[in-house]
Every structure is written in C-alpha cells, then in structure tokens.
Design a protein around this motif. Structure first.
Motif, mmCIF file in Angstrom:
data_model
loop_
_atom_site.group_PDB
_atom_site.id
_atom_site.type_symbol
_atom_site.label_atom_id
_atom_site.label_comp_id
_atom_site.label_asym_id
_atom_site.label_seq_id
_atom_site.Cartn_x
_atom_site.Cartn_y
_atom_site.Cartn_z
ATOM 1 N N GLY A 33 0.811 -1.216 0.000
ATOM 2 C CA GLY A 33 0.000 0.000 0.000
ATOM 3 C C GLY A 33 0.842 1.262 0.000
ATOM 4 O O GLY A 33 0.538 2.223 -0.721
ATOM 5 N N ASN A 70 -1.703 3.117 5.608
ATOM 6 C CA ASN A 70 -0.929 1.884 5.514
ATOM 7 C C ASN A 70 0.147 1.813 6.591
ATOM 8 O O ASN A 70 0.415 0.746 7.144
ATOM 9 C CB ASN A 70 -0.279 1.768 4.134
ATOM 10 N N THR A 167 -9.087 -0.757 5.025
ATOM 11 C CA THR A 167 -8.198 -0.280 3.967
ATOM 12 C C THR A 167 -8.747 -0.661 2.606
ATOM 13 O O THR A 167 -8.649 0.121 1.645
ATOM 14 C CB THR A 167 -6.788 -0.876 4.154
#
Length: 332
Positions: A33, A70, A167
């Motif tokens: 990420g 992240n 996420t």
C-alpha cells in the motif's frame, strides 16, 4: 497475484491463526500500500497541478493519506503481535482494532477536506486543462486502486482483520473517486460546463459517509459487540454434535483481538456418565476449537439425571433454563 505475493513474502502463509503469520500479512499489505499510494500521489499531484484541477490534486492528497493509513496499519500489526505480559495477560491484539479506528478517522478527515475544497471551487470555478497524460494517469490510478481493494479485502478476510478490511473499503472509495473525477473532466471538455467543484463535493460526501460508517464499526468492536450468529451457531453445532451431549447454555465470548478469542459454556451431559469420560469429551471439544478456530474454550460439565430418558430431562430433571437457546454475550 495476491496468492503469489503471499507465498513469496509470508512464511507459512497458510497458518493464518499463527500470530507471526498474521504480522507477515500485515507487513505485506502495508508495504504494498505504501509503495503504490506514494507512486499514485506523485503522479496525480504533478498532473493535477499542471492542469489546475482541484479534484485531481485532492485525489493526490487522498493517496498520501492512504499511505499514512498503511503506515498506521503496519504499526498496528506490529504492536498487536507483542506477547502477553503481566500487565496484559491476554496479549495486545486490540492494537489492531485501534489501528482500524485511526484509519477510519483518516478516511473521514479526507472526506471533510474534499467537501471543503469542492465548496471553494464551486464558489470560485476555474477551467481545468485537458490532456491525454492526465487521462492515462487517472485510468492507471483507478485500476491500481481497484486491485488494492481486492488485495486488502482478500487478506482482511483471510486473517479476519478489520484494519485491512477498512483499507480495502478505502481503496474502493479511491477507485470510485478517480473515475468520478475522470468523468467530470470528459463532460467538462465536451460541454464546457465547470463541474470540477460539484464532483469534488459529491465525492467528498461519499468518502465522508463511508469514513463515518467505518468509525462506527471500529467503535462497535472496541466497545464489545455481540458475537456473530455464524460464530454462535458454529460453536453450538460443534458442541451438540458430540456423543453424550444433551444441550448447552451460558455461552460467553470474549474478544481480545483477531486470533485471541476466549469462550466458555455450560454443557449438559448425563449424570450417570463416568466423570473421566465426560471430562475427556469436553477436553476434546476444547482442543478442537483451539486447533481449528483459534478459540480458547472453557467448558463446564452440567450433570443431569436421565434415568427417565431424554424426553424426561426436559420435563423437570433440573436442566437450567435456556438450554435450547444459548445465552449470547460478549465482554470485551
């Protein structure tokens, strides 16, 4: 691609209940990420500043925020993997839930910023310079975010991680945001209507609502929501399937983080049965839950007289109320 990366970077990737494997998945998701989001931020930032599009610049800032998310997720996994100690006898797994809450707050803050910048552009509209480079960057960004959505949601489901699931939802929002901005640019180019601010406002509201929902879900987990019906049914069916078990009640589930669930229940068995045999049955059930589900189960033997047969048990043999409907409660 997801499975290939898992095999390449996560040792013993199939043992998802192992805390070390969970950390490996968290580090993999975090690093992938960070790399992709920083690259997207730089690409969209350059193109957005060159074209004068507030929605594209805001989208670039959103990617930078995603990279921060992240980092938070990665730190959360590392902290959650710390072993139990005298101060925290059940481990530190709830750090991962805190990471999910922080990520949700970051998503919400991005939505607020998008709404603010959209209002400003509506009040002071400016033309957006069209270019094929911008189209290419936006299409690649949408494709990357769609892949990241699937990647994070797959890993989140695999290791039961709310942080990775959040996420993944954030990546979905980003993909939709990028496509909306791209559609706005094409419509503005064809009709000469200044829609940049309105699209930025609409996207901001969408991201804001999504962030607030994520915050609510994260808070529910931290405050102690009831175990899912699926988990209760699974526990109930496994216990009642064993020979000699007449019923169960008083089920409680305590969640101290992913892979750190503790449960207890009362199991009704014939009083005439050998206590050693009854203990062996209950211990086998406990070991199965620990081995297959990662749940530390404690079962209490409730002996009842069954000399009149099974039907007589339910006609006054002293079985506690609620034997057919397990009490579902979760203290966190």
């Amino acid at each position: 691609m997801t499975d290939w990366l898992s095999r390449l970077f996560v040792k013993n990737y199939g043992r998802v209940n192992d805390p070390k494997v969970r950390v490996g998945y968290g580090i993999l998701a975090g690093m992938v990420g960070i790399v992709l989001n920083v690259a997207l931020c730089l690409a969209k930032g350059v193109v957005g500043l060159a074209s004068g599009s507030v929605s594209i610049v805001a989208d670039a800032v959103n990617n930078l925020s995603d990279a921060s998310s992240n980092v938070v997720s990665l730190i959360g996994f590392k902290l959650a993997s710390r072993p139990a100690d005298p101060t925290h006898p059940y481990g530190h797994g709830r750090y991962e839930y805190l990471a999910a809450l922080v990520i949700s707050a970051l998503v919400t803050s991005v939505g607020i910023e998008l709404v603010r910048s959209g209002f400003e552009r509506i009040l002071r509209p400016e033309p957006v310079e069209f270019s094929w480079a911008l189209i290419v960057v936006m299409l690649l960004s949408a494709a990357a975010k769609a892949w990241m959505m699937g990647f994070n949601k797959t890993l989140g489901h695999r290791i039961d991680s709310e942080a990775l699931t959040a996420t993944g939802i954030d990546s979905r929002n980003d993909a939709l945001t990028t496509m909306a901005v791209l559609a706005c640019m094409l419509v503005s180019q064809l009709t000469h209507l200044e829609l940049d601010g309105w699209v930025g406002l609409a996207v901001g509201l969408f991201v804001l609502v999504s962030g607030l929902r994520l915050i609510r879900e994260a808070l529910d987990t931290l405050l102690g929501k009831a175990p899912s019906d699926e988990l209760v049914s699974h526990i109930r069916n496994e216990i009642l399937s064993r020979p000699g078990v007449l019923g169960m009640h008083g089920l409680m589930v305590h969640d101290y983080g992913p892979g750190r669930k503790f449960a207890s229940a009362h199991v009704v068995m014939p009083a005439e049965e050998d206590p050693l045999e009854a203990h062996a049955v209950l211990e086998a059930i406990e070991q199965q839950f620990l081995r297959e589900d990662g749940i530390v189960m404690t079962l209490h033997w409730d002996p009842v007289r069954t000399k009149d047969g099974y039907a007589g048990v339910f006609k006054g043999a002293g079985i506690p109320d609620g034997i057919d409907e397990p009490v579902r409660r979760e203290d966190r």
